[in-house]
Structure formats: structure tokens, C-alpha cells
Design a protein around this motif. Structure first.
Motif, PDB file in Angstrom:
ATOM      1  N   TRP A 302      13.905   2.926   4.749  1.00 44.82           N
ATOM      2  CA  TRP A 302      14.110   3.156   3.323  1.00 44.82           C
ATOM      3  C   TRP A 302      12.960   3.446   2.605  1.00 44.82           C
ATOM      4  O   TRP A 302      13.049   4.372   1.490  1.00 44.82           O
ATOM      5  N   GLN A 303      11.807   2.990   2.909  1.00 44.16           N
ATOM      6  CA  GLN A 303      10.725   3.588   2.403  1.00 44.16           C
ATOM      7  C   GLN A 303       9.356   3.282   3.181  1.00 44.16           C
ATOM      8  O   GLN A 303       9.142   2.424   4.083  1.00 44.16           O
ATOM      9  N   ARG A 304       8.775   4.621   3.608  1.00 42.98           N
ATOM     10  CA  ARG A 304       7.527   4.469   4.619  1.00 42.98           C
ATOM     11  C   ARG A 304       6.198   4.880   3.369  1.00 42.98           C
ATOM     12  O   ARG A 304       6.241   5.737   2.666  1.00 42.98           O
ATOM     13  N   TYR A 305       4.832   4.171   3.991  1.00 42.47           N
ATOM     14  CA  TYR A 305       3.926   4.458   3.046  1.00 42.47           C
ATOM     15  C   TYR A 305       2.770   4.606   3.837  1.00 42.47           C
ATOM     16  O   TYR A 305       2.414   3.752   4.999  1.00 42.47           O
ATOM     17  N   ARG A 306       2.057   5.739   3.846  1.00 40.41           N
ATOM     18  CA  ARG A 306       1.121   6.033   4.955  1.00 40.41           C
ATOM     19  C   ARG A 306      -0.265   6.281   4.363  1.00 40.41           C
ATOM     20  O   ARG A 306      -0.240   7.035   3.297  1.00 40.41           O
ATOM     21  N   LYS A 307      -1.423   5.516   4.539  1.00 41.15           N
ATOM     22  CA  LYS A 307      -2.618   5.549   4.178  1.00 41.15           C
ATOM     23  C   LYS A 307      -3.192   6.599   4.973  1.00 41.15           C
ATOM     24  O   LYS A 307      -3.676   6.607   6.157  1.00 41.15           O
ATOM     25  N   LEU A 308      -3.256   8.032   4.250  1.00 37.94           N
ATOM     26  CA  LEU A 308      -3.688   9.030   5.196  1.00 37.94           C
ATOM     27  C   LEU A 308      -5.425   8.902   5.383  1.00 37.94           C
ATOM     28  O   LEU A 308      -5.975   9.591   6.494  1.00 37.94           O
ATOM     29  N   ASP A 309      -6.049   8.080   4.731  1.00 34.50           N
ATOM     30  CA  ASP A 309      -7.615   8.141   5.145  1.00 34.50           C
ATOM     31  C   ASP A 309      -7.692   6.816   6.123  1.00 34.50           C
ATOM     32  O   ASP A 309      -8.646   6.960   6.878  1.00 34.50           O
ATOM     33  N   LYS A 310      -6.875   5.887   6.115  1.00 34.05           N
ATOM     34  CA  LYS A 310      -6.995   4.939   6.974  1.00 34.05           C
ATOM     35  C   LYS A 310      -6.287   5.048   8.311  1.00 34.05           C
ATOM     36  O   LYS A 310      -6.647   4.195   9.339  1.00 34.05           O
ATOM     37  N   GLY A 311      -5.329   5.839   8.442  1.00 35.83           N
ATOM     38  CA  GLY A 311      -4.702   6.211   9.498  1.00 35.83           C
ATOM     39  C   GLY A 311      -3.633   5.192   9.796  1.00 35.83           C
ATOM     40  O   GLY A 311      -3.174   5.101  11.349  1.00 35.83           O
ATOM     41  N   PHE A 312      -2.955   4.252   9.106  1.00 31.20           N
ATOM     42  CA  PHE A 312      -1.879   3.356   9.153  1.00 31.20           C
ATOM     43  C   PHE A 312      -0.993   3.471   8.494  1.00 31.20           C
ATOM     44  O   PHE A 312      -1.069   4.102   7.271  1.00 31.20           O
ATOM     45  N   GLU A 313       0.298   3.281   8.965  1.00 37.83           N
ATOM     46  CA  GLU A 313       1.779   3.232   8.217  1.00 37.83           C
ATOM     47  C   GLU A 313       2.393   2.037   7.834  1.00 37.83           C
ATOM     48  O   GLU A 313       2.165   1.194   9.035  1.00 37.83           O
ATOM     49  N   ARG A 314       2.980   1.936   7.143  1.00 31.73           N
ATOM     50  CA  ARG A 314       4.033   0.566   7.053  1.00 31.73           C
ATOM     51  C   ARG A 314       5.156   0.834   6.199  1.00 31.73           C
ATOM     52  O   ARG A 314       5.322   1.699   5.272  1.00 31.73           O
ATOM     53  N   SER A 315       6.253  -0.054   6.482  1.00 33.68           N
ATOM     54  CA  SER A 315       7.443   0.060   5.710  1.00 33.68           C
ATOM     55  C   SER A 315       7.273  -0.762   4.551  1.00 33.68           C
ATOM     56  O   SER A 315       6.703  -1.944   4.618  1.00 33.68           O
TER      57      SER A 315
END
Length: 346
Positions: A302-315
């Protein structure tokens, strides 16, 4: 007789877990067969008796997901609302995947400041103020992949755009305005059309030095049973009202801005083509997950959030609020056509 003259009746039979047959009765003489049945939830299933063969250019795609994915993509009608930094790569990716029909919606023209991130646009397009939708149609047609593209000039809530939106299987929200996001939020619930919303935050430092405080991409899938934009906190309702006022009554908007009742436009937001393209890729991959579940997690997230500078992603998870008029009650789910449209009062 119970339902009144001119009422259409629909019958659907489910055989096993995944086989559907449907008919529509428009009179009491004979039914019409439904040649296409779609089942939408955390995934999209499509059954059709009329499937054209996908392009042979997609054979290597079939090696990854099986030949059925190309047939599914060929049957899809997809709208892309907003053809800028995220919308233009979404259009390019959908076309190269072999989506059968793409509807592009935007009212802006190409400007020189767009050229660092607007896929397919040229300096000549900016010099001539070519509509962004025309650039998208031109580039998709040049691919020669048998993808039908229809371009519609206007803001997304324009009356002449409604039928095109309602005819689509999926809508990509690539607009950067809050009013447009809230509008599509209601479309998803009234017409049971999944909306994949693309958000990108590049927040500059507040000390005047080069650099960014935040670099993040967000992909939200809007559909009944999931939280809406309001409950997720991904839309500013006050700003949405201000944007509506700016469109409907520019003079009043300027007056209120002068008196500090509304916020004026700030400095241009930073934009980097690699980040806008990454957000677009995340969004289109969510569509693929809804078709073939390549992650093995039951479909899309339903929702993904990716930190472009840190290289990690979480739902991210948010629950519908019981008092929310859009997603907290089933009143609007699949309601369809009402007057006023989407039950919006003006």
C-alpha cells in the motif's frame, strides 16, 4: 419489474478460485456476454475472450515473468496524470512494457526548466511551448510497439476528462499538487480503480548552503480497504483548497495571498532526473507486483518509502480513520456516477 424500466442487470458466475463468467441483461429477451472481467484488490486479475497477441519485442520480458504477463499488460488501459519529472518516465516505462492503451493528462507546456527531467522533450519543444502531452504521444508513437496513446489537455477534474479516467484499469498520479491527489483519491474509491500515487521530496538545506536535508520517494496505492491520502497524512488539505481557489478564482487567490490568508508560491523545488526516474520506476514496479506478485508478498504494497540518500526502503502502514468520509466507511466504495461528480461540493 422491481428495478424499473431500462435497468441493466449483471450476473457473474465464479468457477473455482479464478475463473469468472459474466453477462449483462439490457432487456428481457437475451443477455450480452461480457468479454472481459477484472478482479481488483491487492492484485489485478483480467480474464478476456478477446486478446490480441503482444509484440514480439517483449519476448525477453516473458522470460522473466512468463508469457501471460505480456498478455495482461496488453489488455490494460492506464492513465498517467501529470507528464513532468515523474510522469514522463512512467509513460516511457509503461509503453516499453507493452501496456495496450495509455491516456496522458496534463495542461502544461514544455519549458526550458523542464529539460533536465522531462523524458522525450527537446530544446525545440521548449522554444515552441509544446504541450507535454503532445511530447508523450509523439515519443510513444515513435517506439512502434503497438501501444495506443490518447492525450488529453486539461486539469484532471475537467468534465471532458472524466470518461477517460473511468475507462482505465489503473491510474498513475504523477501530479505535484495536493488538490489533484485528493481528487484521484476519490476516483479510486468511487470507481474501484487503483491509483498509484508518486511522491518525491528533495528538501534543500535551510542555511543557504548547497545540499539537501531530505531525499525520499514515496509510492502509495489507493484503493478501498487501504487508508486514503487524508488518513495517511500524505496530502495537505489546506493547501489543496488554496490550489482549487487559485484555479477557479485567480483574482481572489491573489487578494487572499496579499492579506496572508493563503500561502504564496515559494522558491522552485530541487529536481534531479535520476531521482524522479527512480520514483517512476518504483511506481511501475508496483503495477507489475499487482499483476504477477514477483515479490511473493501477495501483490502490491500500500505504501513504500525510499530514502534516496541512505539507500534503504520500508513499507508504511496507516489505518483508515472511522470518521473519514472517503475510506472509513463503505458508503462511497464503488458508488460510481453521482451528481455532483464524486459528491464534491464546489
Amino acid at each position: 419489474n422491481r428495478n424499473g424500466v431500462g435497468t441493466r442487470l449483471v450476473s457473474v458466475v465464479q468457477v473455482g478460485d479464478s475463473l469468472y463468467r459474466a453477462r449483462v441483461w439490457e432487456d428481457d429477451v437475451a443477455p450480452l456476454a461480457c468479454h472481459r472481467v477484472s478482479v481488483v484488490g491487492t492484485r489485478i486479475e483480467i480474464q478476456s475472450t478477446d486478446v490480441t497477441a503482444p509484440s514480439e519485442a517483449l519476448d525477453r520480458q516473458a522470460l522473466a515473468f512468463g508469457p501471460e504477463v505480456n498478455c495482461l499488460l496488453k489488455q490494460l488501459s492506464v492513465a498517467v496524470v501529470g507528464c513532468g519529472g515523474t510522469g514522463s518516465p512512467v509513460v516511457q516505462l509503461l509503453a516499453r512494457l507493452g501496456v495496450g492503451r495509455i491516456v496522458v493528462i496534463d495542461e502544461d507546456v514544455v519549458e526550458h526548466s523542464n529539460l533536465n527531467r522531462l523524458h522525450g522533450a527537446t530544446r525545440k519543444d521548449a522554444d515552441n511551448a509544446v504541450p507535454k502531452i503532445d511530447v508523450m504521444a509523439r515519443e510513444v508513437t515513435r517506439m512502434g510497439l503497438d501501444v495506443e496513446i490518447r492525450s488529453m489537455n486539461g486539469w484532471v477534474d475537467a468534465p471532458h476528462i472524466r470518461d477517460a479516467l473511468k475507462s482505465c484499469d489503473v491510474i498513475f498520479g504523477c501530479t505535484d499538487d495536493h488538490a489533484g491527489r485528493l481528487y484521484l483519491n476519490r476516483v479510486a474509491h468511487f470507481y474501484l480503480i487503483p491509483v498509484i500515487d508518486v511522491g518525491l521530496v528533495l528538501m534543500p538545506r535551510d542555511d543557504g548552503e548547497p545540499g539537501l536535508l531530505e531525499m525520499a520517494a514515496r509510492i502509495s496505492v489507493l484503493f478501498p480497504t487501504s487508508a486514503c491520502h487524508g488518513c495517511r497524512g500524505t496530502v495537505d488539505r489546506v493547501r489543496a483548497r488554496e490550489e482549487d481557489l487559485q484555479r477557479s478564482d485567480p483574482a481572489e487567490y491573489e487578494r487572499q495571498k496579499t492579506e496572508a490568508y493563503v500561502r504564496g508560491a515559494g522558491n522552485p523545488a530541487p529536481s534531479v532526473v535520476t531521482f524522479t526516474s527512480e520514483a517512476a520506476t518504483m511506481a511501475v514496479n508496483e503495477l507489475i507486483a499487482g499483476l504477477v506478485d514477483f515479490r511473493g508478498t501477495g501483490g502490491w504494497t500500500w505504501q513504500r518509502y525510499r530514502k534516496l540518500d541512505k539507500g534503504f526502503e520500508r513499507s508504511q502502514a496507516a489505518q483508515p480513520r472511522p470518521d473519514c468520509p472517503v475510506c472509513g466507511s463503505e458508503e462511497y466504495w464503488g458508488l460510481g456516477d453521482v451528481d455532483p461528480f464524486l459528491d464534491r461540493i464546489g
